[in-house]
Write an enzyme that holds these catalytic residues in place. Structure first.
Site, PDB file in Angstrom:
ATOM      1  CG  MET A  30      89.635  11.580  18.078  1.00 25.23           C
ATOM      2  SD  MET A  30      89.645  12.333  19.722  1.00 25.23           S
ATOM      3  CE  MET A  30      90.229  13.994  19.393  1.00 25.23           C
ATOM      4  CB  SER A  61      89.410  17.423  28.052  1.00 20.69           C
ATOM      5  OG  SER A  61      90.789  17.298  27.796  1.00 20.69           O
ATOM      6  CG  MET A 104      98.267  13.506  24.037  1.00 23.11           C
ATOM      7  SD  MET A 104      98.199  15.171  23.354  1.00 23.11           S
ATOM      8  CE  MET A 104      96.440  15.518  23.526  1.00 23.11           C
ATOM      9  CG  HIS A 142      88.506  13.233  28.270  1.00 25.98           C
ATOM     10  ND1 HIS A 142      88.040  12.118  27.623  1.00 25.98           N
ATOM     11  CD2 HIS A 142      89.477  13.743  27.468  1.00 25.98           C
ATOM     12  CE1 HIS A 142      88.694  11.957  26.476  1.00 25.98           C
ATOM     13  NE2 HIS A 142      89.573  12.932  26.363  1.00 25.98           N
ATOM     14  CG  ASP A 153      92.947  14.460  26.307  1.00 31.35           C
ATOM     15  OD1 ASP A 153      92.380  13.566  25.663  1.00 31.35           O
ATOM     16  OD2 ASP A 153      92.426  15.560  26.557  1.00 31.35           O
TER      17      ASP A 153
END
Ligand code: DX5
Ligand code: ZN
Length: 208
Positions: A134, A8, A36, A32, A34
């Protein structure tokens, strides 16, 4: 099932993302990303205009921790996402957005937070490619693994023996092994890989 490792980039240096990706891509299977929005989760990261400039031979998997993902999935598909993962908690019309992502020719993942039961996936599990469990409350890297994820992984594996099950949050060699034993086949790890002195060795340790 072959185990896949997905670093990530949340824990990478955002000032030199492509260099950070080159440091791990030889040893990894998926990148990966992320995303947000400061609403669904208490943090803000990057959007499709940045994803577009990521350079890698590996498939990009975009984990959308955002409200109204239906307004953004086309941009992420265009930016090069192979997999788009949305959160069940942000999608009252879950089967509709799953169809929308498939029509963009992307793989579809659905993620659930630690407080969301796996039963929330039952009605859509046949339609999706991946479940992302998660194992921390999303928003930040470097949090501790929540053990309750293990039972959820096992329950999803029972529901859908062939589906890709990814786990995200607090993954290291030890928690990663427990997740694989429970039935996960994709390990997402941020701080454990990017915070390691020897990133190659960290990735190898996740493979067991
Ligand atoms: C958390 C993100 C994760 C994060 C994991 O909200 O979805 O992908 O990067 O970080 P670690 O592996 O440090 O827990
Ligand atoms: Zn993530």
């Amino acid at each position: 099932m072959k185990l896949k490792i997905a670093p990530s980039i949340l824990s990478a240096d955002f000032g030199k993302l492509n260099e950070e990706i080159s440091s791990i891509e030889k040893y990894s299977d998926i990148i990966h990303v992320d995303v947000m929005d400061g609403h669904f989760v208490p943090n803000i990261t990057i959007g499709a205009p940045v994803v577009k400039w990521l350079k890698t031979k590996l498939p990009l998997s975009c984990h959308l921790m955002i409200e109204h993902p239906e307004n953004f999935v086309a941009d992420f598909a265009k930016a090069g996402a192979q997999t788009i993962t949305i959160h069940q908690e942000t999608c009252p019309h879950l089967s509709k957005i799953i169809r929308q992502i498939k029509d963009l020719d992307c793989r579809v993942g659905v993620s659930i937070n630690p407080g969301t039961p796996v039963e929330m996936l039952e009605e859509v599990i046949e339609e999706i490619d991946e479940v992302l469990i998660m194992s921390v409350n999303p928003g930040f890297g470097g949090q501790s693994f929540i053990e309750g994820a293990l039972g959820k992984i096992a329950a999803v594996r029972e529901m859908a023996p062939e589906i890709d099950i990814a786990v995200d949050g607090g993954i290291n060699a030890e928690t990663g092994r427990l997740c694989v034993e429970a039935g996960a086949n994709i390990l997402i790890a941020g701080s454990y890989i990017f915070g390691a002195k020897d990133r190659k060795k960290a990735i190898e340790s996740l493979r067991g």
